[in-house]
Design an enzyme around this catalytic site. Structure first.
Site, PDB file in Angstrom:
ATOM      1  N   LYS A 196       0.838  -1.196   0.000  1.00  0.00           N
ATOM      2  CA  LYS A 196       0.000   0.000   0.000  1.00  0.00           C
ATOM      3  C   LYS A 196       0.877   1.252   0.000  1.00  0.00           C
ATOM      4  CE  LYS A 196      -3.775  -2.013   2.742  1.00  0.00           C
ATOM      5  NZ  LYS A 196      -4.893  -1.783   1.821  1.00  0.00           N
TER       6      LYS A 196
ATOM      7  N   ASP B 244      -2.934  -7.489  -1.924  1.00  0.00           N
ATOM      8  CA  ASP B 244      -3.677  -6.560  -1.076  1.00  0.00           C
ATOM      9  C   ASP B 244      -5.177  -6.857  -1.096  1.00  0.00           C
ATOM     10  OD1 ASP B 244      -4.007  -4.463   0.688  1.00  0.00           O
ATOM     11  OD2 ASP B 244      -4.208  -2.953  -0.883  1.00  0.00           O
TER      12      ASP B 244
ATOM     13  N   ARG C 258     -10.572 -11.405   1.350  1.00  0.00           N
ATOM     14  CA  ARG C 258     -11.388 -12.468   0.750  1.00  0.00           C
ATOM     15  C   ARG C 258     -10.686 -13.823   0.813  1.00  0.00           C
ATOM     16  NH1 ARG C 258     -11.475  -9.036  -4.671  1.00  0.00           N
ATOM     17  NH2 ARG C 258     -11.235  -7.474  -3.040  1.00  0.00           N
TER      18      ARG C 258
END
Length: 493
Positions: free
Chosen positions: A279, A349, A353
């Site tokens: 990120k 990233d 899930r």
């Protein structure tokens, strides 16, 4: 905080603080007028001078009162009479409690609950009062050595009601107290920094719940246990960190064991760097909140145990960090989920899930009546709905409607969004059964579509709380959402 209902007349009820309303143009509410007559007409004089106009948010405290049953009158502007609604009631009460917190008062009575409030009965007004008071008193667990936030001295709040509505008010206060207890635990966990709130810390918090409430049972699975279960998707996320992952399982049985439970699955990434798909640095500190789904599950369990709800609930929390290292999963790697389906990891990233899909598969062993997962899953949901509403996805219209209605009742709204094969097309992979991301368009939807591939035969809903579980900026902290929504849903089950 202690809550109580009172049906005594305001002119006879002794209290340190009486919270009363004043409508637009200085129109005193019935209670304000009654107390004003016992205090020498002080409020009426302020209205006449133009100092008390009744605008929403206006607050005046009268402390030097001669005679009368109350030591202080806290007058709150309510706006136009006849237009006073739940949102304004909540704001008015919060403004009153914020003002009271600056005094030495330890007890107050809320007379605003006697007003006519649109779309709210006595139960709802009492529940809101307990929630507002509990949240007003909440202080984040900061690590400052000096200038710590002062705690409110207020420890007792009464809600005025009629004799006929007293039982409804008491029930509302009880439910509100339970919701606040759950929200406070969620916020305490989520507000901790990532070097404190690790997967092991979350596991210990779950064990503490089991010690505090006999109805809750907790089991913690380590990485070796997860390997035996073939949770390759979950373990691929934790591959790059030294902090060991944990699968936390909570069970609450308030009904007969034969009744199928509601299963809550919460995303527990205690810090998310993005992994190899790193990120950008600005705002990365807020990724300590990426375990808000897990914290919400623990908070919800605390609430239902406080309330002794006659329902069976199971919680499953995959807890881990997502870090870059030489051992970390790389873009293009293929992993096998617990369900046996293979996943091409195109973006590390999109890790939430990957841990949720194995947790959902694991949850099948409990034969759930309903399964709901909660996750700060996508920035795309924030782009779609902002910070006001959570994203709601489901393969069952009845469940979707029930959760949406619970959100409305709890003032913790969720907005239904679609899922479908046309959205799942982008998840196709040349090398595996599916990819873990699709294109940029509809990112919250395609993430839900990914999870839907693991829910065949389940009545399932997904709450994307990326925009609602915490707030950024100067007031950066956990909000405690969507604990109110989930507890309301479970109460109404």
């Amino acid at each position: 905080m202690e809550f109580f209902a009172t049906s005594s007349a305001p002119a006879r009820q002794r209290t340190e603080c009486a919270i009363v309303g004043v409508y637009d143009k200085g129109v005193l509410s019935e209670t304000a007028s009654e107390l004003d007559s016992r205090s020498g007409g002080r409020l009426a004089k302020l209205v006449k001078k133009g100092d008390l106009r009744g605008k929403p948010g206006d607050v005046i405290i009268l402390a030097d009162l001669d005679g009368g049953p109350c030591e202080r009158i806290v007058a709150i502007g309510l706006g136009v009479k006849g237009a006073f609604n739940r949102k304004q009631y909540r704001r008015a009460l919060n403004a009153a409690l914020t003002a009271i917190a600056k005094t030495n008062a330890r007890e107050a009575i809320n007379y605003l609950a006697l007003e006519v409030v649109k779309d709210a009965d006595s139960y709802t007004l009492a529940r809101i009062a307990a929630e507002v008071a509990g949240n007003s008193a909440y202080r984040i667990p900061d690590h400052k050595t000096a200038n710590k936030r002062p705690k409110s001295r207020l420890t007792k709040l009464g809600v005025s009601t009629t004799r006929s509505d007293r039982s409804s008010v008491e029930r509302g206060l009880e439910h509100g107290r339970g919701i606040v207890a759950g929200m406070s635990l969620m916020r305490d966990l989520a507000n901790q920094p990532g070097n404190v709130c690790t997967p092991s810390y979350l596991a210990n918090a779950a064990k503490t719940l089991a010690r505090e409430y006999r109805a809750i049972k907790t089991r913690i699975l380590n990485e070796a246990d997860c390997r035996k279960l073939k949770m390759g998707s979950f373990l691929s996320v934790t591959a790059g960190t030294d902090e060991p992952a944990r699968l936390i399982v909570l069970e609450y049985y308030g009904a007969e064991r034969s009744k199928a439970p509601v299963v809550l699955v919460g995303k527990g990434v205690t810090f998310d760097t993005g992994g190899i798909s790193l990120k950008p640095p600005p705002g990365m500190d807020e990724m300590k909140f990426d375990m808000s789904g897990a914290a919400c599950v623990l908070g919800t369990f605390r609430a239902i145990a406080e309330l002794n709800l006659p329902i069976n609930v199971v919680g499953v929390v995959p807890a881990c960090e997502n870090m870059p290292s030489g051992r970390a999963t790389k873009p293009g790697d293929i992993v096998k989920s617990m369900s046996g389906q293979t996943i091409e990891v195109l973006n590390t990233d999109a890790e939430g899930r990957l841990i949720l899909c194995d947790a959902i598969t694991y949850a099948r062993r409990f034969k759930p009546d309903t399964l709901i997962d909660i996750a700060t899953l996508t920035g795309a949901c924030v782009m779609a709905l902002g910070n006001q509403m959570s994203g709601l996805f489901s393969n069952d219209d009845e469940l979707s409607n029930a959760l949406a209605e619970a959100g409305k009742r709890a003032d913790d709204r969720a907005w239904p969004l679609p899922i479908g094969e046309e959205y799942a097309e982008g998840l196709k992979s040349n090398f595996a059964d599916m990819a873990n991301i699709a294109g940029r368009e509809g990112g919250a939807i395609t993430a839900a579509c990914f999870l839907a591939k693991f829910t065949d035969g389940l009545k399932w809903a997904h709450l994307d709380v990326a925009g609602t579980a915490y707030q950024s900026g100067a007031n950066k902290s956990s909000t405690g959402r969507p604990v109110p929504l989930l507890v309301d849903y479970l109460i109404n089950r």
